[in-house]
Design a protein around this motif. Structure first.
Motif, mmCIF file in Angstrom:
data_model
loop_
_atom_site.group_PDB
_atom_site.id
_atom_site.type_symbol
_atom_site.label_atom_id
_atom_site.label_comp_id
_atom_site.label_asym_id
_atom_site.label_seq_id
_atom_site.Cartn_x
_atom_site.Cartn_y
_atom_site.Cartn_z
ATOM 1 N N PRO A 146 0.819 -1.136 -0.006
ATOM 2 C CA PRO A 146 -0.053 0.395 0.312
ATOM 3 C C PRO A 146 0.622 1.108 -0.017
ATOM 4 N N LEU A 147 0.661 2.309 -0.451
ATOM 5 C CA LEU A 147 1.321 3.716 -1.079
ATOM 6 C C LEU A 147 1.301 3.896 0.290
ATOM 7 N N GLY A 180 -6.430 0.506 -4.544
ATOM 8 C CA GLY A 180 -6.680 -0.915 -3.878
ATOM 9 C C GLY A 180 -8.308 -1.451 -3.421
ATOM 10 N N ILE A 181 -8.112 -2.044 -2.328
ATOM 11 C CA ILE A 181 -9.718 -2.701 -2.327
ATOM 12 C C ILE A 181 -10.052 -1.389 -1.500
ATOM 13 N N THR A 185 -7.781 4.032 -0.779
ATOM 14 C CA THR A 185 -6.551 3.743 -1.424
ATOM 15 C C THR A 185 -5.652 3.784 -2.410
ATOM 16 N N HIS A 186 -4.458 3.633 -2.862
ATOM 17 C CA HIS A 186 -3.686 2.659 -3.561
ATOM 18 C C HIS A 186 -2.096 1.866 -3.593
ATOM 19 N N VAL A 187 -2.351 1.395 -3.868
ATOM 20 C CA VAL A 187 -1.063 0.208 -4.178
ATOM 21 C C VAL A 187 0.187 0.233 -5.557
ATOM 22 N N VAL A 188 0.844 0.236 -4.878
ATOM 23 C CA VAL A 188 2.406 0.248 -5.573
ATOM 24 C C VAL A 188 3.050 -1.566 -6.051
ATOM 25 N N LYS A 189 3.031 -1.036 -7.315
ATOM 26 C CA LYS A 189 3.754 -2.832 -7.101
ATOM 27 C C LYS A 189 5.041 -3.401 -8.503
ATOM 28 N N LEU A 190 5.152 -3.521 -8.284
ATOM 29 C CA LEU A 190 6.470 -4.148 -9.277
ATOM 30 C C LEU A 190 5.601 -5.087 -11.104
ATOM 31 N N VAL A 191 6.148 -4.287 -11.902
ATOM 32 C CA VAL A 191 5.412 -3.913 -12.968
ATOM 33 C C VAL A 191 5.795 -5.701 -13.391
ATOM 34 N N CYS A 192 4.573 -6.685 -13.978
ATOM 35 C CA CYS A 192 5.231 -7.856 -14.016
ATOM 36 C C CYS A 192 5.799 -8.003 -14.533
#
Length: 403
Positions: A146-147, A180-181, A185-192
């Protein structure tokens, strides 16, 4: 001489059930070096907060004293804002604006130089900052966080204050942000597909050096020692602390316990089945490995316990992190000075300083040195300043109350 609490002698083979967390904190063995550092660091946190407020407006890097006084309780300035500012004349300068009839605070030239030095060090370390954030995300099973949790530790990781734009948005091939769920809210993730399998934990550097030393010494117990080094962590204790033979033996057993590294994906858990003692110990050691790596990524090898708790779910740590630090006093040191519980990575420090300093830490250490100096070196109490700043401000404040 300090002695290790008796209940710590069995902490590596059984979980605590009769000792509360508060009792465990109270009975821990204190390290005078870290406690002395925290005496000043708790004031440094207040200084940094005021500094950020002053620098928030680049066009006019000042803050009215009456505004800062309203925040005294929130900032825990027990004797008031003016008294706190006057404790650090090498950092803050209090002046009186005749045209506006109010006192205001600004940074000294020395403090401005240090702030600029830290900002330049962060800017020059962008590649390293990106790697830290990638490693942080790689420790999560979903390769995402989560950011808001990242925002909690942006300073600890040495991220620029606008990292969402300057780091995440500027590297779309590495990071992506999604909703986010939970609402808003926002989620930062690694690019697939981004490679993370080449990452090795920072503890591997110590293990590699230890293994080389063992091979050179040709010790007869080399095979047994290498087994401990393979899964082990560096331990250290305060000078004068006496460790029993039984405690040393249990540490050695724990060092040899295999576990899954912080960047390795784990399965779905126990599928509802009750874990064995060995399974629980394995999960505990993995948690230690994750937190150890987390702290190794920080600029100052220290972090507030509450901030780490925001990552528990995402890192798959099903343990109380405060108890985790208390249960492994040779790896971590937990200080409860001030309002915050701060944890240090023992192996990174010697005599209250980082063994391997980095440019950002060096700049922050200069500010801490000014906090430690306080008023030392200021030979004049300067009655003129008191008359031109404090008295007009107090008179204006009283006039405002009367109006």
């Amino acid at each position: 001489m300090a002695t290790l609490p008796k209940h710590l002698n069995t902490l590596f083979i059984q979980t605590r059930s009769k000792t509360t967390s508060a009792q465990h904190v109270a009975s821990r063995a204190r390290d005078p070096t870290f406690e002395k550092l925290m005496n000043h660091y708790k004031n440094l946190l207040k200084v940094v907060t005021i500094q950020d407020l002053i620098l928030a407006n680049p066009k006019d890097p000042t803050i009215p004293l009456h505004f800062l006084s309203k925040l005294s309780q929130k900032l825990h300035l027990n004797r008031g804002a003016l008294a706190f500012l006057r404790k650090y004349p090498k950092i803050f300068q209090v002046c009186y604006n005749q045209s506006k009839s109010q006192a205001f605070c600004k940074l000294t030239e020395q403090a401005v130089r240090i702030a600029r030095e830290e900002a330049e060090a962060i800017d020059e370390s962008k590649p390293l900052v990106i790697e830290r954030l990638v490693r942080l995300l790689a420790m999560s099973a979903s390769r995402s966080l989560p950011l808001r949790a990242v925002f909690k530790v942006w300073r600890e990781l040495g991220l620029p204050d606008d990292f969402e734009d300057s780091v995440i948005s500027q590297n779309p091939s590495i990071f992506s942000v999604s909703d986010g769920i939970e609402p808003n809210t926002h989620v930062v993730k690694l690019v697939c597909g981004f490679p993370v399998h080449n990452f090795s934990a920072h503890v591997e550097n110590w293990r590699r050096i230890e293994c080389e030393c063992e091979c050179e010494s040709e010790n007869s117990k080399q095979i047994d020692d290498e087994l401990g080094i393979r899964f082990g962590f560096k331990h250290g204790f305060p000078p004068g602390m006496r460790l029993s033979k039984d405690f040393r033996r249990r540490i050695k057993e724990w060092q040899r316990l295999p576990y899954v590294g912080p960047y390795e994906l784990v399965g779905g858990g126990s599928d509802g089945k009750k874990l064995s003692r060995g399974g629980k110990k394995g999960l505990e050691k993995r948690a230690v490995g994750i937190v150890h790596e987390f702290m190794s990524l920080t600029v100052e090898k220290m972090v507030e316990v509450e901030k780490i708790s925001h990552f528990r779910k995402w890192f798959g740590i099903d343990l109380n992190v405060r108890d985790l630090f208390l249960d492994h006093p040779g790896i971590f040191y937990l200080s409860t000075k001030g309002k915050r519980h701060m944890v240090f990575l023992r192996e990174a420090y010697e005599r209250g300083c980082l063994i391997e300093p980095n440019p950002v830490y060096v700049a922050r250490r200069k500010l801490l040195d000014l906090v430690i100096l306080g008023r030392r070196g200021m030979f004049l109490e300067d009655e003129d300043v008191r008359r031109t700043v404090r008295e007009p401000w107090e008179a204006g404040f009283q006039a405002g109350e009367a109006g």
